[in-house]
Write an enzyme that holds these catalytic residues in place. Structure first.
Site, PDB file in Angstrom:
ATOM      1  N   MET A   1     -47.364   9.964  26.133  1.00 30.34           N
ATOM      2  CA  MET A   1     -48.596   9.181  25.537  1.00 30.34           C
ATOM      3  C   MET A   1     -49.434  10.369  25.245  1.00 30.34           C
ATOM      4  O   MET A   1     -50.580   9.981  24.845  1.00 30.34           O
ATOM      5  CB  MET A   1     -48.829   8.446  26.771  1.00 30.34           C
ATOM      6  N   TYR A   2     -49.287  11.493  25.514  1.00 26.44           N
ATOM      7  CA  TYR A   2     -50.435  12.576  25.088  1.00 26.44           C
ATOM      8  C   TYR A   2     -50.510  12.571  23.543  1.00 26.44           C
ATOM      9  O   TYR A   2     -49.662  12.859  22.776  1.00 26.44           O
ATOM     10  CB  TYR A   2     -49.871  14.053  25.539  1.00 26.44           C
ATOM     11  N   SER A   3     -51.647  12.275  23.298  1.00 21.67           N
ATOM     12  CA  SER A   3     -52.026  12.190  21.584  1.00 21.67           C
ATOM     13  C   SER A   3     -50.954  11.244  21.095  1.00 21.67           C
ATOM     14  O   SER A   3     -50.500  11.548  20.240  1.00 21.67           O
ATOM     15  CB  SER A   3     -51.779  13.505  21.374  1.00 21.67           C
ATOM     16  N   ALA A   4     -50.545  10.192  21.609  1.00 23.72           N
ATOM     17  CA  ALA A   4     -49.480   9.195  21.092  1.00 23.72           C
ATOM     18  C   ALA A   4     -48.279   9.885  20.712  1.00 23.72           C
ATOM     19  O   ALA A   4     -47.712   9.517  19.490  1.00 23.72           O
ATOM     20  CB  ALA A   4     -50.061   8.381  19.907  1.00 23.72           C
TER      21      ALA A   4
END
Length: 349
Positions: free
Chosen positions: A54-57
């Protein structure tokens, strides 16, 4: 750089772990610069890299994957699963359905055939923990992951997971990734002792207390709530909020302590976390090369008992001066219905 064994896995990891939450549009969108940060960290002895889908999608995983080309075998690579990825139902959580899909997406973005440590990013009370442990064990047998752990789980959830694993003959969580800093010491009460009891490796995040221990936020100085971390969560930095006043008061005392040692406040903060016997590795999450250099320069700092005693005076053991996890709350706290009997049954007589 020193190395410690990650729980009972036999995997040796550097005491500093490179976190990549700031890689991508949320922090540093320059992929080439992020790759240089990764390479510099590896060149200085770090062999442990942590990211999450989920980090920066997903962009962070993509950056890490490109940066590790040609060096993958030398790195212990960790990522995480749980939070919503894209639109639609069944694209989050800890179900077999989602984890089976999410791990393939992470492998593709990371450009690798295996993940060394696959972590469940938060608890999911809609999914039986047996379901989650079962699919993670299957992924180990398939060779897609080497070990699995949890992240920011309360102590009681960790204990329950271990009991289920024992009763059902399933693989168990080998690691926990909790928030830990001088300003957020709550895990010292139960999470860290539980991890020690079960022989779990612990990699802690946010040693700089979301930037409060970076040295940039000081009492009496103006705060820009429209940029950086402050823009993501203004309430955490607004000096008008009493909780933040308490943090700033502690920061002043800690800055004085660091100066007396001839060290920076971030160096003191990171060294504090790795002094705890339950902690295997501390995640440092630089956005720039300068931040990486500043954090690694303090790797040799040893805090003596007198310094640790002074820190205990400023922030007592087991004390949180703020709520370190803004991404998840236990349903027992977030759902009022779980704390209230039906109206007709609330009176004692």
């Amino acid at each position: 750089m020193r190395y410690r064994v990650l729980g009972g896995t036999g995997i040796e990891v550097s005491v500093h772990c490179l976190g990549s939450m700031m890689f991508g549009y949320v922090g540093n969108p320059d992929h080439d610069e992020c790759a240089r940060i990764v390479h510099a960290a590896l060149d200085r002895g770090i062999n442990f890299v942590d990211t999450a889908d989920m980090y920066s999608a997903g962009e962070s995983e993509q950056i890490v994957g490109k940066a590790l080309r040609g060096r993958r075998d030398d790195v212990v690579l960790a990522t995480k699963v749980h939070f919503q990825m894209g639109e639609g139902r069944n694209r989050s959580g800890n179900s077999r359905r989602w984890i089976t899909r999410a791990v393939e997406d992470s492998l593709r973005r990371l450009q690798t055939d295996w993940i060394d440590l696959y972590q469940v990013h938060r608890p999911d009370h809609t999914t039986d923990i047996e379901e989650t442990l079962g699919v993670l064990g299957d992924l180990v047998r398939q060779g897609k992951i080497r070990a699995f752990g949890c992240s920011t789980f309360p102590a009681e959830e960790i204990v329950e997971a271990h009991h289920v694993a024992e009763r059902r003959a399933l693989g168990r969580f080998r690691t926990e990734q909790p928030p830990y800093s001088i300003l957020a010491r709550g895990i010292e009460s139960s999470v860290l002792p539980v991890c020690q009891r079960y022989g779990m490796g612990v990699l802690v995040w946010s040693p700089l207390a979301s930037g409060f221990l970076s040295g940039r936020h000081r009492k009496g100085q103006p705060v820009d709530l429209t940029s950086g971390r402050a823009a993501l969560n203004p309430a955490r930095f607004d000096p008008a909020i009493p909780e933040n006043v308490v943090k700033l008061d502690a920061v002043e005392q800690l800055a004085e302590l660091a100066a007396g040692l001839g060290r920076t406040l971030p160096e003191l903060a990171v060294a504090f976390t790795v002094a705890h016997p339950a902690v295997t590795s501390v995640i440092i999450g630089p956005r720039t090369m300068a931040q990486l250099d500043g954090l690694l320069d303090g790797a040799s700092l040893t805090l003596d008992d007198a310094t640790l005693d002074r820190i205990d005076d400023i922030v007592p053991p087991g004390t949180n001066l703020y709520q370190p996890d803004g991404a998840w709350r236990p349903p027992a706290l977030s759902d009022a219905g779980r704390r209230r009997r039906p109206l007709a049954e609330r009176a004692a007589g």
